[in-house]
Write a protein that holds these residues in place. Structure first.
Motif, PDB file in Angstrom:
ATOM      1  N   GLY A   1      15.941  22.553   3.339  1.00 16.13           N
ATOM      2  CA  GLY A   1      16.686  21.507   4.021  1.00 16.13           C
ATOM      3  C   GLY A   1      15.891  20.278   4.401  1.00 16.13           C
ATOM      4  N   ALA A   2      14.572  20.421   4.573  1.00 15.87           N
ATOM      5  CA  ALA A   2      13.737  19.283   4.956  1.00 15.87           C
ATOM      6  C   ALA A   2      12.341  19.471   4.378  1.00 15.87           C
ATOM      7  N   TYR A   3      11.710  18.353   4.047  1.00 16.23           N
ATOM      8  CA  TYR A   3      10.349  18.413   3.502  1.00 16.23           C
ATOM      9  C   TYR A   3       9.707  17.038   3.608  1.00 16.23           C
ATOM     10  N   LEU A   4       8.445  16.960   3.218  1.00 16.48           N
ATOM     11  CA  LEU A   4       7.711  15.703   3.250  1.00 16.48           C
ATOM     12  C   LEU A   4       7.416  15.212   1.841  1.00 16.48           C
ATOM     13  N   LEU A   5       7.623  13.924   1.627  1.00 13.51           N
ATOM     14  CA  LEU A   5       7.063  13.237   0.466  1.00 13.51           C
ATOM     15  C   LEU A   5       5.669  12.769   0.844  1.00 13.51           C
ATOM     16  N   LEU A   6       4.721  12.878  -0.061  1.00  8.23           N
ATOM     17  CA  LEU A   6       3.354  12.444   0.202  1.00  8.23           C
ATOM     18  C   LEU A   6       2.953  11.329  -0.755  1.00  8.23           C
ATOM     19  N   ASP A   7       2.177  10.380  -0.248  1.00  2.60           N
ATOM     20  CA  ASP A   7       1.601   9.315  -1.063  1.00  2.60           C
ATOM     21  C   ASP A   7       2.692   8.595  -1.856  1.00  2.60           C
ATOM     22  N   VAL A   8       3.569   7.922  -1.140  1.00  2.00           N
ATOM     23  CA  VAL A   8       4.726   7.271  -1.754  1.00  2.00           C
ATOM     24  C   VAL A   8       4.371   5.861  -2.222  1.00  2.00           C
ATOM     25  N   ASP A   9       4.615   5.611  -3.496  1.00  2.05           N
ATOM     26  CA  ASP A   9       4.346   4.305  -4.094  1.00  2.05           C
ATOM     27  C   ASP A   9       5.679   3.646  -4.447  1.00  2.05           C
TER      28      ASP A   9
ATOM     29  N   PRO B   1      12.387  19.618  -5.744  1.00  2.42           N
ATOM     30  CA  PRO B   1      12.152  19.423  -4.310  1.00  2.42           C
ATOM     31  C   PRO B   1      12.059  20.766  -3.586  1.00  2.42           C
ATOM     32  N   PRO B   2      11.245  20.849  -2.534  1.00  5.64           N
ATOM     33  CA  PRO B   2      11.142  22.089  -1.767  1.00  5.64           C
ATOM     34  C   PRO B   2      12.478  22.480  -1.146  1.00  5.64           C
ATOM     35  N   ALA B   3      12.707  23.785  -1.043  1.00  5.63           N
ATOM     36  CA  ALA B   3      13.926  24.293  -0.408  1.00  5.63           C
ATOM     37  C   ALA B   3      13.752  24.302   1.103  1.00  5.63           C
TER      38      ALA B   3
ATOM     39  N   ARG C   1       0.834  -1.193   0.000  1.00  3.05           N
ATOM     40  CA  ARG C   1       0.000   0.000   0.000  1.00  3.05           C
ATOM     41  C   ARG C   1       0.873   1.248   0.000  1.00  3.05           C
ATOM     42  N   PRO C   2       0.361   2.355  -0.520  1.00  2.00           N
ATOM     43  CA  PRO C   2       1.147   3.596  -0.504  1.00  2.00           C
ATOM     44  C   PRO C   2       1.517   4.004   0.919  1.00  2.00           C
ATOM     45  N   ILE C   3       2.677   4.582   1.065  1.00  2.00           N
ATOM     46  CA  ILE C   3       3.134   5.109   2.351  1.00  2.00           C
ATOM     47  C   ILE C   3       2.700   6.571   2.428  1.00  2.00           C
ATOM     48  N   PRO C   4       1.937   6.959   3.434  1.00  2.00           N
ATOM     49  CA  PRO C   4       1.353   8.309   3.447  1.00  2.00           C
ATOM     50  C   PRO C   4       2.358   9.444   3.376  1.00  2.00           C
ATOM     51  N   PHE C   5       3.458   9.332   4.120  1.00  2.00           N
ATOM     52  CA  PHE C   5       4.445  10.415   4.083  1.00  2.00           C
ATOM     53  C   PHE C   5       5.804   9.909   4.544  1.00  2.00           C
ATOM     54  N   VAL C   6       6.840  10.611   4.083  1.00  2.00           N
ATOM     55  CA  VAL C   6       8.218  10.318   4.462  1.00  2.00           C
ATOM     56  C   VAL C   6       8.932  11.645   4.681  1.00  2.00           C
ATOM     57  N   LEU C   7       9.616  11.780   5.803  1.00  2.00           N
ATOM     58  CA  LEU C   7      10.390  12.978   6.106  1.00  2.00           C
ATOM     59  C   LEU C   7      11.747  12.879   5.420  1.00  2.00           C
ATOM     60  N   VAL C   8      12.048  13.882   4.587  1.00  2.00           N
ATOM     61  CA  VAL C   8      13.288  13.904   3.814  1.00  2.00           C
ATOM     62  C   VAL C   8      14.175  15.047   4.313  1.00  2.00           C
ATOM     63  N   VAL C   9      15.440  14.756   4.521  1.00  2.00           N
ATOM     64  CA  VAL C   9      16.454  15.783   4.778  1.00  2.00           C
ATOM     65  C   VAL C   9      17.367  15.801   3.558  1.00  2.00           C
ATOM     66  N   ASP C  10      17.517  16.961   2.929  1.00  2.00           N
ATOM     67  CA  ASP C  10      18.254  16.988   1.673  1.00  2.00           C
ATOM     68  C   ASP C  10      19.752  17.203   1.874  1.00  2.00           C
ATOM     69  N   ARG C  11      20.479  17.249   0.770  1.00  2.00           N
ATOM     70  CA  ARG C  11      21.938  17.289   0.804  1.00  2.00           C
ATOM     71  C   ARG C  11      22.498  18.619   1.286  1.00  2.00           C
ATOM     72  N   THR C  12      21.662  19.658   1.386  1.00  2.00           N
ATOM     73  CA  THR C  12      22.173  20.902   1.966  1.00  2.00           C
ATOM     74  C   THR C  12      22.469  20.738   3.449  1.00  2.00           C
ATOM     75  N   LEU C  13      21.894  19.710   4.076  1.00  2.00           N
ATOM     76  CA  LEU C  13      22.147  19.421   5.490  1.00  2.00           C
ATOM     77  C   LEU C  13      22.963  18.144   5.680  1.00  2.00           C
TER      78      LEU C  13
ATOM     79  N   VAL D   1       5.760  18.591   0.112  1.00  2.00           N
ATOM     80  CA  VAL D   1       5.405  19.811   0.826  1.00  2.00           C
ATOM     81  C   VAL D   1       6.589  20.243   1.681  1.00  2.00           C
ATOM     82  N   GLY D   2       6.921  21.535   1.611  1.00  2.00           N
ATOM     83  CA  GLY D   2       8.095  22.028   2.289  1.00  2.00           C
ATOM     84  C   GLY D   2       7.802  22.862   3.515  1.00  2.00           C
ATOM     85  N   LEU D   3       8.836  23.519   3.996  1.00  2.00           N
ATOM     86  CA  LEU D   3       8.735  24.292   5.230  1.00  2.00           C
ATOM     87  C   LEU D   3       8.042  25.625   5.032  1.00  2.00           C
ATOM     88  N   ALA D   4       8.106  26.171   3.827  1.00  2.00           N
ATOM     89  CA  ALA D   4       7.525  27.502   3.584  1.00  2.00           C
ATOM     90  C   ALA D   4       6.010  27.425   3.478  1.00  2.00           C
TER      91      ALA D   4
END
Length: 227
Positions: A124-132, A120-122, A70-82, A224-227
């Protein structure tokens, strides 16, 4: 595939799952690597919590063997700027086994950047939604899978997003069930992918034109990002 997933109970709410993901990253040293204290890291990602309030928690478990996950509702991503991709990949652990990075140096991973259609949102961190995880694209080479996903209004996962996915959900990758990360390229024929090799999670690459019966192409419904 999902019949193997045992690490995160199905009873977790979305809010509890978000806290779990934040603490997982802190435990793996993300805050320290980013030059932040644990509290500064929590404060950085805290605004994202509001976006998970109406989302479901992790998928119900178990599922019958052989059924698509089943799809994963969300995943917290930290990008390479951090946190650099290699450093993040080295923190992946599944069933007591650390990830293997093969045929890729830190410089190679740094060279894989988002394709033109992925922004990807700027911040440093954001959410992926509805991950298949891409079961519908198994045996489709990445070059064929990408237009299929985009025609469905979905976005391919980047290198960092795939690393984040397996960091939080180690069982998302399983024996004979891996996924490609079409959202990042480095100007050649290679596409990074996650799979299981000798019991360990593995980050490597495959050619964009090569099909694999055990390899789909992961995607998300949005970011979806921090802004």
């Amino acid at each position: 595939m999902r019949a193997e997933l045992t690490e995160i109970p199905a009873v977790l709410s979305a809010a509890t799952e978000f806290e779990h993901q934040v603490e997982t990253l802190i435990a793996k040293g993300y805050a320290w690597t980013a030059g932040l204290t644990d509290e500064q890291f929590r404060a950085l990602v805290a605004p994202l919590a509001a976006h998970v309030a109406e989302l479901p928690g992790p998928p119900a478990l178990p599922e019958a063997p052989g059924e698509p996950p089943r799809p994963i509702p969300f995943v917290l991503v930290v990008d390479r700027t951090l946190v650099a991709p290699m450093r993040a990949a080295e923190q992946i652990e599944r069933r007591g086994r650390r990830a293997i990075v093969t045929m890729l140096t830190a410089e190679d991973l740094d060279a894989f950047t988002p394709i033109e259609s992925v922004t990807p949102p700027a911040g440093g961190a954001y959410l992926l939604l509805d991950v298949d995880l891409g079961w519908s694209t198994r045996n489709d080479p990445p070059a064929r899978a990408l237009p299929l996903l985009e025609a469905q209004g979905r976005s391919p996962l980047t290198l960092e997003e795939g690393i984040a996915l397996v960091t939080h959900q180690p069982e998302a990758v399983a024996t004979n069930a891996g996924f490609s990360l079409l959202g990042s390229r480095r100007g050649d024929r290679r596409v990074t992918a996650m799979w299981i090799s000798r019991g360990s999670p593995k980050l490597g690459w495959c050619f964009a034109g090569a099909p694999h019966t055990w390899l789909g192409s992961a995607s998300c419904g949005g970011r979806v990002g921090l802004a």
